[in-house]
Design a protein around this motif. Structure first.
Motif: not given
Length: 90
Positions: A29-36
């Motif tokens: 979840v954090e990786a997806r948010a960071t990439c966004e």
């Protein structure tokens, strides 16, 4: 957690009371948010996914390290005084 490297991510997981599956889900979840936020080609995005990969590798290592009991070991747990289970020092 995105500022951590892979080794620190494993240490971070081991110091927590959550399971590795929960930690992996949080890292995804954090990786997806960071990439966004940072963009798909950013260093932060790469680090975030690296952490996910390291946690998944740790889960695989833990699974391999689990000891499987042999039928004799299971029997000896139930019947520790059986002849087959006695250990003699020579």
């Amino acid at each position: 957690m995105t500022s951590l490297d892979g080794v620190s991510a494993i240490k971070y997981y081991k110091n927590r009371s959550k399971t590795i599956e929960q930690t992996i889900l949080e890292a995804v979840v954090e990786a997806r948010a960071t990439c966004e936020e940072s963009g798909m080609n950013s260093a932060n995005c790469a680090v975030a996914w690296h952490i996910v990969e390291e946690l998944q590798a740790e889960k695989a290592h833990q699974k391999q390290a689990q000891h499987r009991q042999t039928p004799l070991e299971s029997y000896c747990e139930i019947y520790p005084d059986a002849l087959e289970c006695l250990i003699y020092d020579l």
